[in-house]
Scaffold this motif. Structure first.
Motif, short mmCIF file in Angstrom:
data_model
loop_
_atom_site.label_atom_id
_atom_site.label_comp_id
_atom_site.label_asym_id
_atom_site.label_seq_id
_atom_site.Cartn_x
_atom_site.Cartn_y
_atom_site.Cartn_z
N PHE A 265 0.84 -1.20 0.00
CA PHE A 265 0.00 0.00 0.00
C PHE A 265 0.88 1.25 0.00
CE2 PHE A 265 -3.26 -2.92 1.27
CZ PHE A 265 -4.46 -2.33 0.88
N GLY A 266 0.35 2.32 -0.60
CA GLY A 266 1.02 3.63 -0.56
C GLY A 266 0.17 4.59 0.24
N MET A 267 0.82 5.55 0.90
CA MET A 267 0.09 6.48 1.76
C MET A 267 -0.41 7.67 0.95
SD MET A 267 1.27 8.02 5.44
CE MET A 267 2.46 9.19 4.83
N LEU A 268 -1.73 7.78 0.81
CA LEU A 268 -2.33 8.91 0.10
C LEU A 268 -2.45 10.11 1.04
CD1 LEU A 268 -3.64 9.92 -2.55
CD2 LEU A 268 -5.83 9.07 -1.67
N GLN B 279 2.80 8.47 -8.36
CA GLN B 279 3.93 9.33 -7.96
C GLN B 279 3.68 9.97 -6.59
OE1 GLN B 279 6.86 9.67 -9.34
NE2 GLN B 279 6.49 8.62 -11.28
N LYS B 280 2.41 10.26 -6.28
CA LYS B 280 2.08 10.87 -4.98
C LYS B 280 2.26 9.89 -3.82
CE LYS B 280 -1.33 14.33 -6.44
NZ LYS B 280 -2.75 14.75 -6.38
N CYS B 281 2.01 8.60 -4.11
CA CYS B 281 1.96 7.62 -3.01
C CYS B 281 3.22 6.77 -2.86
CB CYS B 281 0.77 6.69 -3.22
SG CYS B 281 -0.81 7.55 -3.16
N TRP B 282 4.04 6.71 -3.91
CA TRP B 282 5.26 5.91 -3.84
C TRP B 282 6.41 6.68 -4.47
CZ3 TRP B 282 0.61 3.67 -5.46
CH2 TRP B 282 0.09 2.68 -4.60
#
Length: 274
Positions: free
Chosen positions: A121-124, A170-173
């Motif tokens: 998971f990536g942090m939004l 790009q925003k999350c990773w």
């Protein structure tokens, strides 16, 4: 290489294929190939017992260690990602986990974040994490295990705006950083792989113990990408993506080292008597 991390690699790549249990004497001998002392190995085993990754039993005056159910699950998940086949086509859906865990349970919140990162998971935003992979069942299991279902919501959703999917990635990773790590891996192992290939083609002798050490180190290094590569579908990756090249190098070098590594392991391995 940390002893505990190395133990995970040895269990994941060898012991789990041999009945999942090993005598501590065999373990210390295998770990000794990496310059680790017996006290260091025993200390790492104790930590893993306390953390619930390993289980032990005594037969006579000998101790045997196996991976717990929790540990097995983690090793199986890791193996599925390390030795993965081509990903399916992306359905365009995003799996979203959102949580609001009270401050007095901060340790659990930190643990959840770690686990979400490990899953890919990536942090939004601080408490909203997203993945293009369908991980809803894994999140359900995780939140039930930690008894935090009342603080977590899980969604499968379409993204309607405003970033395009690659911008969202790009925003999350940090894709550039992940690519740089893959470049380091390729630079570190390409020459070793080619040198071994040349030796084998000339029928030069390569010690099985060398294959065991090098293969275990290779898996150990490659396993680190589980913590940083979110395993994104092809559609979301940049044009210049080194993950595929690194994966091919890993698989080819692994196959080259594997026969000797397994032979060495089998000479040292002792399981519990039946």
């Amino acid at each position: 290489m940390k002893p505990q991390s190395m133990l995970f690699t040895i269990y994941g790549d060898y012991v789990r294929h041999y009945g999942n249990e090993i005598w501590i004497g065999s373990l210390t001998r295998l770990m000794g190939e990496f310059g680790l002392s017996e006290p260091a190995v025993r200390a790492a085993i104790s930590r893993m017992l306390r953390q619930g990754w390993l289980e032990s039993r005594k037969i006579g005056n000998r101790s045997y260690y196996s991976v717990s159910e929790r540990g097995k699950k983690r090793l199986e998940e890791a193996a599925a990602r390390i030795y993965k086949v081509e990903s399916d086509l992306w359905d365009g859906k995003w799996c979203i986990a959102s949580y609001n865990i009270p401050e007095e349970r901060r340790a659990l919140r930190d643990q959840l974040r770690k686990e979400l990162g490990w899953m890919g998971f990536g942090m939004l935003t601080t408490s909203t994490w997203i993945s293009p992979n369908n991980l809803a069942d894994r999140i359900k299991e995780l939140t039930e295990a930690h008894e935090i279902t009342e603080y977590v919501e899980i969604f499968s959703a379409d993204h309607l705006g405003w970033s395009d999917p690659k911008q969202l990635v790009q925003k999350c990773w940090n894709i550039e950083e992940i690519n740089a790590k893959y470049r380091e891996f390729i630079d570190a192992y390409r020459a070793e792989y080619e040198a071994l290939g040349e030796k084998l083609s000339l029928r030069e002798e390569v010690a099985d113990s060398h294959c065991f050490v090098e293969k275990t180190k290779l898996v150990h290094q490659y396993r680190k990408f589980l913590f940083i590569d979110p395993d994104l579908p092809l559609e979301l990756l940049p044009e210049l993506w080194l993950g595929k090249e690194a994966d091919e190098l890993f698989q080819n070098y692994y196959q080259m080292l594997n026969p000797g590594a397994v032979r060495f392991f089998e000479t040292v391995y002792e399981g519990a008597p039946h």
